[in-house]
Design a protein around this motif. Sequence first.
Motif, PDB file in Angstrom:
ATOM      1  N   GLU A  40       1.064  -1.325   0.037  1.00 21.44           N
ATOM      2  CA  GLU A  40       0.297   0.062  -0.223  1.00 21.44           C
ATOM      3  C   GLU A  40       1.109   1.228  -0.106  1.00 21.44           C
ATOM      4  O   GLU A  40       1.639   0.953   1.188  1.00 21.44           O
ATOM      5  CB  GLU A  40      -0.953   0.181   1.117  1.00 21.44           C
ATOM      6  N   ALA A  41       0.802   2.280  -1.197  1.00 21.24           N
ATOM      7  CA  ALA A  41       1.239   3.307  -1.166  1.00 21.24           C
ATOM      8  C   ALA A  41       0.428   4.345  -0.871  1.00 21.24           C
ATOM      9  O   ALA A  41      -1.086   4.476  -1.088  1.00 21.24           O
ATOM     10  CB  ALA A  41       2.614   3.553  -2.109  1.00 21.24           C
ATOM     11  N   ARG A  42       1.265   5.684  -0.879  1.00 20.17           N
ATOM     12  CA  ARG A  42       0.445   7.460  -1.130  1.00 20.17           C
ATOM     13  C   ARG A  42       1.556   7.703  -1.510  1.00 20.17           C
ATOM     14  O   ARG A  42       2.515   7.318  -1.556  1.00 20.17           O
ATOM     15  CB  ARG A  42       0.012   7.919   0.375  1.00 20.17           C
ATOM     16  N   GLN A  43       1.315   9.167  -2.142  1.00 24.09           N
ATOM     17  CA  GLN A  43       1.596  10.111  -3.029  1.00 24.09           C
ATOM     18  C   GLN A  43       2.499  10.512  -1.999  1.00 24.09           C
ATOM     19  O   GLN A  43       1.278  11.546  -0.854  1.00 24.09           O
ATOM     20  CB  GLN A  43       1.301  10.621  -3.875  1.00 24.09           C
ATOM     21  N   LEU A  44       3.163  11.353  -2.029  1.00 18.18           N
ATOM     22  CA  LEU A  44       3.825  11.594  -1.132  1.00 18.18           C
ATOM     23  C   LEU A  44       4.816  13.178  -1.388  1.00 18.18           C
ATOM     24  O   LEU A  44       4.970  13.548  -2.933  1.00 18.18           O
ATOM     25  CB  LEU A  44       4.997  11.050  -0.475  1.00 18.18           C
ATOM     26  N   THR A  87       1.599   7.116 -11.331  1.00 19.64           N
ATOM     27  CA  THR A  87      -0.070   7.748 -10.537  1.00 19.64           C
ATOM     28  C   THR A  87       0.456   9.294 -10.143  1.00 19.64           C
ATOM     29  O   THR A  87      -0.490  10.140  -9.945  1.00 19.64           O
ATOM     30  CB  THR A  87      -0.204   6.870  -9.641  1.00 19.64           C
ATOM     31  N   GLY A  88       1.676   9.873  -9.680  1.00 18.38           N
ATOM     32  CA  GLY A  88       2.345  11.175  -9.564  1.00 18.38           C
ATOM     33  C   GLY A  88       2.553  11.989 -10.769  1.00 18.38           C
ATOM     34  O   GLY A  88       1.930  13.034 -10.263  1.00 18.38           O
ATOM     35  N   ASP A 104       5.607   8.838  -6.025  1.00 12.39           N
ATOM     36  CA  ASP A 104       5.032   7.100  -4.268  1.00 12.39           C
ATOM     37  C   ASP A 104       5.689   7.302  -3.263  1.00 12.39           C
ATOM     38  O   ASP A 104       7.514   7.947  -3.179  1.00 12.39           O
ATOM     39  CB  ASP A 104       5.585   5.573  -4.762  1.00 12.39           C
ATOM     40  N   ASN A 105       5.552   7.792  -1.992  1.00 12.59           N
ATOM     41  CA  ASN A 105       5.984   7.437  -0.546  1.00 12.59           C
ATOM     42  C   ASN A 105       7.238   6.564  -0.514  1.00 12.59           C
ATOM     43  O   ASN A 105       7.892   7.467   0.437  1.00 12.59           O
ATOM     44  CB  ASN A 105       5.210   7.915   0.441  1.00 12.59           C
ATOM     45  N   ALA A 135      -5.236   9.711  -1.919  1.00 14.16           N
ATOM     46  CA  ALA A 135      -6.218   7.791  -1.880  1.00 14.16           C
ATOM     47  C   ALA A 135      -4.757   7.142  -1.440  1.00 14.16           C
ATOM     48  O   ALA A 135      -3.734   6.961  -2.435  1.00 14.16           O
ATOM     49  CB  ALA A 135      -6.881   7.674  -2.434  1.00 14.16           C
ATOM     50  N   PRO A 136      -4.916   6.475  -0.824  1.00 14.99           N
ATOM     51  CA  PRO A 136      -4.314   5.123  -1.018  1.00 14.99           C
ATOM     52  C   PRO A 136      -4.337   3.971  -1.961  1.00 14.99           C
ATOM     53  O   PRO A 136      -5.018   4.758  -3.093  1.00 14.99           O
ATOM     54  CB  PRO A 136      -4.740   3.680   0.131  1.00 14.99           C
ATOM     55  N   GLU A 137      -2.416   3.773  -3.152  1.00 14.97           N
ATOM     56  CA  GLU A 137      -2.661   3.256  -3.860  1.00 14.97           C
ATOM     57  C   GLU A 137      -2.229   2.112  -3.524  1.00 14.97           C
ATOM     58  O   GLU A 137      -1.089   1.373  -2.350  1.00 14.97           O
ATOM     59  CB  GLU A 137      -1.276   3.963  -4.596  1.00 14.97           C
ATOM     60  N   PHE A 138      -2.362   0.631  -4.495  1.00 13.39           N
ATOM     61  CA  PHE A 138      -1.965  -0.642  -3.921  1.00 13.39           C
ATOM     62  C   PHE A 138      -1.010  -1.056  -5.424  1.00 13.39           C
ATOM     63  O   PHE A 138      -1.735  -0.769  -6.599  1.00 13.39           O
ATOM     64  CB  PHE A 138      -2.787  -1.540  -4.434  1.00 13.39           C
TER      65      PHE A 138
END
Length: 270
Positions: free
Chosen positions: A129-133, A161-162, A201-202, A227-230
Amino acid sequence: MKQTRRTLLAGMLLSAFAMVGCGQKADTPAKSAASAPAPATMEKVYTVGSDASYAPFEFQNEKNEVVGFDVEVLSAAAAKGGFKLKFVNTPWEGIFAGLQQGDRDILASAITITEERKQTMSFSDPYFEARQLIAVAKGVSDVKSFQDLKSKKIAVQTGTTGDEVVKKLLGKTSPNIKRFENMPLALKELESGGVDAAVGDNGVVINYVKNNPQHGITTVEDAKSFAPEFYGFPVKKGNQELLDKVNAGIKAIKADGTYEQIFNKYFGTK
């Protein structure tokens, strides 16, 4: 006369024995050939494409081998699933084309599962699970959320996705978006002052900042905007047999604690 007959008879017997002997020798190779085992079938080795410029997920070690979190997770899954892998460093720009063309069987490159990508490839079960940072220079005080980047120049990695979220914020053709082949290059642009921020990605952003403290970069989280990414491991669309193998392996390493050990190695305890 008797001696002559005995000589002829002896000669005939010797000839008969010789013919029998020759026949036995001729039969031997045929029997050996018939009983020889068939050659073993070569075991399938699946080629995995990884863009080895995205530490800690995939990068090259001093031996130029592709290593990292994704590599260890998929390798462990393969060991549980009973299949073999060969990892090949593959530039991000051509990684999806390589899968479509059959040059790669699986991709392991921190790839976010999206509805758009699912149209052209099949994804494994999620494994991260990742998020943008947001990354900015230390001392910057006017960036506290993603919305604060509307008037800023932003570096991203092309096709990630960034890149997608920044396009939605600034517009697809905005000149304030600077795209790079990989995330480390985007972050180096931030270091040099060419942009005001970078978004990625974080996992990879945190790893870069941690290992390059001399460059004075800090991060800004915005859980409300991102939002969370997978991440998943894609295979060619419709390759259900391989997909089942990968999913069985992922399930097994999560069940026996192997996944948690690998996660803790790269990211610390959850």
